[in-house]
Enzyme design. Structure first.
Site: not given
Ligand code: GLN
Length: 325
Positions: A66, A69, A192, A244, A262
């Site tokens: 993430s 992003k 994505y 988050y 994650v």
């Molecule tokens: N690739 C992960 C997902 O789409 C990314 C989520 C994350 O890093 N919080 O769930």
């Protein structure tokens, strides 16, 4: 009175203090991520004037997840401008988990912010280009400016995400239904999953964060990665939404813009001063790296990095590092 500890020794001490801290669980909902060694640990800092300090497994490759992003949001802003992006993705923290779908309803239509999965799928759908290859190459090129070298996608993680990402696919379908993303939906979803599967090291993440700290210019290469006018948009959403449903507590305790992923990475940006990166795979219930949070809380306290620390303490960090390196 003892001498002020060197910056490198501050990082080494943090590494030693937290390396045996074993709370948290490695992410397993993406099957490939469950295979990672939970003991990997690194803390890296890059300064806005181009010095890099590393500890631990600084050269270990892992997927960015993430944290991508942040940079894709910058790219969407660069491709379309603030108003068009804001029409498709909001800037409100949700207080919900990163993969929540519940606020994507008839009333809101628009995902709340670009730091959660739904918002990131929407910003990814805005990446310009003629077909999947051109769009992917433009995205990799954007990342290359931040990192300072070519970047690659981990194919097994990409395939793992693509074949298990039903929830992300459901969000994309809903947003397609609401007209928030266009009919390149499958192509954008691949883009994505590809951005999440891009490989970086902890040192790379520190340089990427330092590029944001340095108003969009990579301090090691002098390359511009994003127009300076969008740095404030990027850092604002990192500050309010980057961690988050822990974002409020993070803003209160650590007080600097940040983003987690994650796979166990966290980046934090001290504007005009530092890019900080921590990598440690075990996560807490919010999906944030347990050691990463501990290290950032500790470092922010030691160096008075909180944005509202009197007297705006963080402006003195570069002086404190002095001429090390
Ligand atoms: N690739 C992960 C997902 O789409 C990314 C989520 C994350 O890093 N919080 O769930």
């Amino acid at each position: 009175m003892g001498a002020t500890p060197s910056f490198q020794s501050i990082l080494d001490d943090l590494y030693d203090r937290y390396k045996s801290f074993n709370d948290g669980q490695v992410a397993s909902y993406i099957p490939e991520l469950a295979k990672v060694n939970p003991d990997l640990f690194s803390i890296c800092v890059a300064t806005a004037d181009g010095r890099v300090f590393t500890t631990g497994d600084a050269d270990q490759l892992f997927t960015i997840q993430s944290i991508a992003k942040v940079f894709v949001y910058g790219m969407a802003l660069d491709d379309h401008g603030r108003d068009k992006v804001l029409a498709k993705v909001g800037v409100e923290p949700t207080g919900d988990p990163f993969n929540s779908i519940i606020r994507l309803d008839e009333h809101s239509k628009r995902p709340d912010n670009p730091m959660i999965n739904a918002g990131a799928i929407a910003t990814t759908s805005l990446i310009k280009g003629n077909g999947p290859t051109e769009r992917l190459n433009r995205m990799l090129d954007m990342f290359r400016h931040y990192v300072g070298h070519d970047v690659y996608i981990d194919m097994s993680v990409f395939v793992s995400e693509r074949s298990t990402g039903h929830r992300n696919r459901a969000m994309a379908s809903l947003m397609r239904h609401f007209g928030m993303i266009d009919d390149r939906m499958d192509e954008s979803l691949d883009l994505y999953f590809q951005q999440c599967s891009m490989m970086v090291t902890c040192q790379d993440l520190a340089v990427m964060a330092a590029t944001l700290a340095n108003c969009g210019v990579n301090p090691l290469t002098g390359d511009r990665a994003v127009p300076g006018c969008y740095i404030r948009d990027i850092l604002s959403v990192m500050y309010t939404c980057g961690m988050y449903n822990f974002a409020g507590e993070w803003a209160y305790k650590v007080g600097i813009p940040a983003k987690s992923g994650v796979s166990g990475g966290i980046i934090a940006v001290v504007p005009h001063q530092l890019g900080i990166a921590v990598f440690s795979p075990p996560l807490d219930s919010h999906g944030n790296s347990v050691r990463g949070i501990k290290v950032c809380e500790d470092l922010a306290q030691q160096l008075e990095l909180h944005m509202f620390d009197p007297p705006m303490g963080c402006s003195h960090i570069l002086e404190r590092i002095g001429h090390e390196q």
